[in-house]
Design a protein around this motif. Sequence first.
Motif, short mmCIF file in Angstrom:
data_model
loop_
_atom_site.label_atom_id
_atom_site.label_comp_id
_atom_site.label_asym_id
_atom_site.label_seq_id
_atom_site.Cartn_x
_atom_site.Cartn_y
_atom_site.Cartn_z
N ARG A 135 13.95 37.17 44.37
CA ARG A 135 14.88 37.60 45.44
C ARG A 135 15.84 36.57 45.60
N GLN A 136 16.98 36.91 46.22
CA GLN A 136 18.05 36.09 46.79
C GLN A 136 18.69 36.78 47.80
N SER A 137 19.56 36.02 48.62
CA SER A 137 20.41 36.63 49.58
C SER A 137 21.62 37.46 48.92
N ILE A 138 21.50 38.69 49.19
CA ILE A 138 22.42 39.59 48.66
C ILE A 138 23.78 39.86 49.28
N GLU A 139 24.98 39.65 48.87
CA GLU A 139 26.28 39.76 49.66
C GLU A 139 26.99 40.67 48.69
N ILE A 140 27.49 41.79 49.18
CA ILE A 140 28.17 42.68 48.28
C ILE A 140 29.56 42.72 48.43
N PRO A 141 30.39 41.88 47.69
CA PRO A 141 31.84 42.03 47.98
C PRO A 141 32.47 43.43 47.52
N THR A 142 33.68 43.81 48.06
CA THR A 142 34.35 45.06 47.76
C THR A 142 34.94 44.81 46.54
N VAL A 143 35.92 43.80 46.47
CA VAL A 143 36.54 43.62 45.32
C VAL A 143 36.18 42.40 44.68
N GLN A 144 35.30 42.76 43.45
CA GLN A 144 34.60 41.71 42.78
C GLN A 144 35.43 40.85 41.73
N GLN A 145 36.68 41.52 41.66
CA GLN A 145 37.59 40.82 40.39
C GLN A 145 38.97 41.29 40.61
N ALA A 146 40.05 40.64 40.70
CA ALA A 146 41.23 41.17 40.49
C ALA A 146 42.32 40.25 39.83
N ASP A 147 42.25 40.48 38.50
CA ASP A 147 42.88 39.37 37.62
C ASP A 147 43.74 39.91 36.67
N MET A 148 44.94 39.36 35.92
CA MET A 148 45.54 39.62 34.88
C MET A 148 44.74 39.51 33.30
N VAL A 149 44.32 40.74 32.89
CA VAL A 149 43.42 40.51 31.55
C VAL A 149 44.39 40.43 30.43
N THR A 150 45.64 40.77 30.58
CA THR A 150 46.84 40.41 29.79
C THR A 150 47.95 39.97 30.44
N PRO A 151 48.87 39.76 29.71
CA PRO A 151 50.26 39.47 30.43
C PRO A 151 50.86 40.93 31.10
N ARG A 152 50.60 41.79 30.54
CA ARG A 152 51.11 43.15 31.04
C ARG A 152 50.05 43.99 32.08
N ILE A 153 48.67 43.52 31.99
CA ILE A 153 47.88 44.57 32.21
C ILE A 153 46.94 43.92 33.57
N GLY A 154 46.75 44.46 34.56
CA GLY A 154 45.95 43.99 35.60
C GLY A 154 44.71 44.83 35.71
N TYR A 155 43.77 43.83 36.02
CA TYR A 155 42.22 44.60 36.14
C TYR A 155 41.77 44.21 37.58
N LEU A 156 41.48 45.57 38.18
CA LEU A 156 40.78 45.70 39.40
C LEU A 156 39.36 46.41 39.51
N TRP A 157 38.34 45.46 40.05
CA TRP A 157 36.96 45.70 39.82
C TRP A 157 36.32 45.95 41.25
N LEU A 158 35.91 47.19 41.73
CA LEU A 158 35.54 47.57 42.92
C LEU A 158 34.13 47.74 43.03
N THR A 159 33.22 47.19 43.74
CA THR A 159 31.87 47.18 43.98
C THR A 159 31.35 48.45 44.83
N GLN A 160 31.98 48.66 45.61
CA GLN A 160 31.44 49.70 46.92
C GLN A 160 32.93 49.94 47.87
N PHE A 161 32.70 50.97 48.58
CA PHE A 161 33.71 51.49 49.52
C PHE A 161 33.13 51.36 50.75
N THR A 162 33.80 50.38 51.64
CA THR A 162 33.81 50.01 52.92
C THR A 162 35.04 50.02 53.71
N PRO A 163 35.09 49.91 55.14
CA PRO A 163 36.28 50.33 55.92
C PRO A 163 37.22 49.36 55.52
N ASP A 164 36.86 48.17 54.87
CA ASP A 164 38.01 46.98 54.61
C ASP A 164 38.58 47.19 52.97
#
Length: 416
Positions: free
Chosen positions: A207-236
């Motif tokens: 077991r570990q301390s678990i902190e769950i981010p909302t935006v896990q990753q937001a990067d360019m995966v190619t020069p023309r394509i952006g990648y946005l990874w969401l892990t949950q939905f909170t008010p933020d």
Amino acid sequence: MTVSRARLALGALILVAATAVLTYAATVNVYVQRLETRLDAFGEVADHPVFRRLLDVIGYVRRFYVEEVPLDQLLEGAVDGVLQSLDDPYTVYYDAEAYESFEISLTGEYEGIGVVVTTVDEYVVVQTPFPGSPGATTYPDNHDGVSPPGLRAGDRILEVDGVSVVGMPVERAASLIRGPRGTTVRLTVERPVEGAPPQVLYFTIRRQSIEIPTVQQADMVTPRIGYLWLTQFTPDTPGQVREALKRLRDQGARAIILDLRNNPGGDLSASVQVASQFVPAGPVVHVERRGGERETYSARGGGLGLPLVVLVNGGTASASEIVAGAIQDYGSGTLLGEQTFGKGSVQTVYTWEDRQGRAAVKVTTARYLTPKERSIHAVGLTPDVEVPGTPEQQGDPQRDPQLRRAIELLEQRLGG
């Protein structure tokens, strides 16, 4: 009726009458409603022959059972029985201990293994393993040397530290899985295998301390394509998504991949606001309550305006299915991956406090439909492009075949 029996009847009535989860992510205090609920139920329940039978059963057990049974145990069991009769895994009663665990699960920070569990039939089932958590990165003790690590959506948890959790309320099972960081928990897991008997796996997870981010990753995966990874939905989440999309556009993104895999959902309002950034103005979700009452939540934005692929799998549930379903209905993007989980119900949490401490009941109060009035409850969303498989590393195009296929699809649409 004797005084003791009258007392017993009133105590049982109060608990049984409490029948009346978490997409709303809102807890409603019902001190006044609680009194009204008792009064409404009293006339209907007190003279019912089945209720009198319940009192008879409790009385006979209390008087003649081979061992003395605490009244609290019998009445708590009666409450559990009322909710189990609904055959709805999302309608749950929390005693003081279970409610404390439930509140911890809402904070986004706790100590455990980092998985969301639910109930399917009599089983405690993994709904979502959070990326990077111990539950997602630990190999089973009997690893075959080939399969990726971690628990997967759909895994059935049979035992926790040797204790069977089959038929156990999901929050009680979750409280057994949680624990102080640095300690270990041993899980016996049954993993469905298509066309073959289930695979039994044994996990020893620290077991570990678990902190769950909302935006896990937001990067360019190619020069023309952006990648946005969401892990949950909170008010933020809506604000963070808006900032991430702007940042990706500023970096030259001409297409977007929205990753909702293993996203268990969360706040309904947040999901509508996020969907508004991807779909045109119009309904995002219809919420239907008892009696046919309907409330529609709508997008006010103008949509994304860029080619879009949405990654989904069996861990995509609830609020994330609202977003994915709206995008699919409007044709604003292409769903790619695997069938989603299929949680299309809305829950409300009612709390109260008495001499035994704080308690709550989480009740399914509505079901939701996609903009085209599709129900996904217990069915899920079927992706437009099916690409099976669990990635070795979610978010890494070299080790994530679904992400790689999404990139290929968007590159084809963008052309030379």
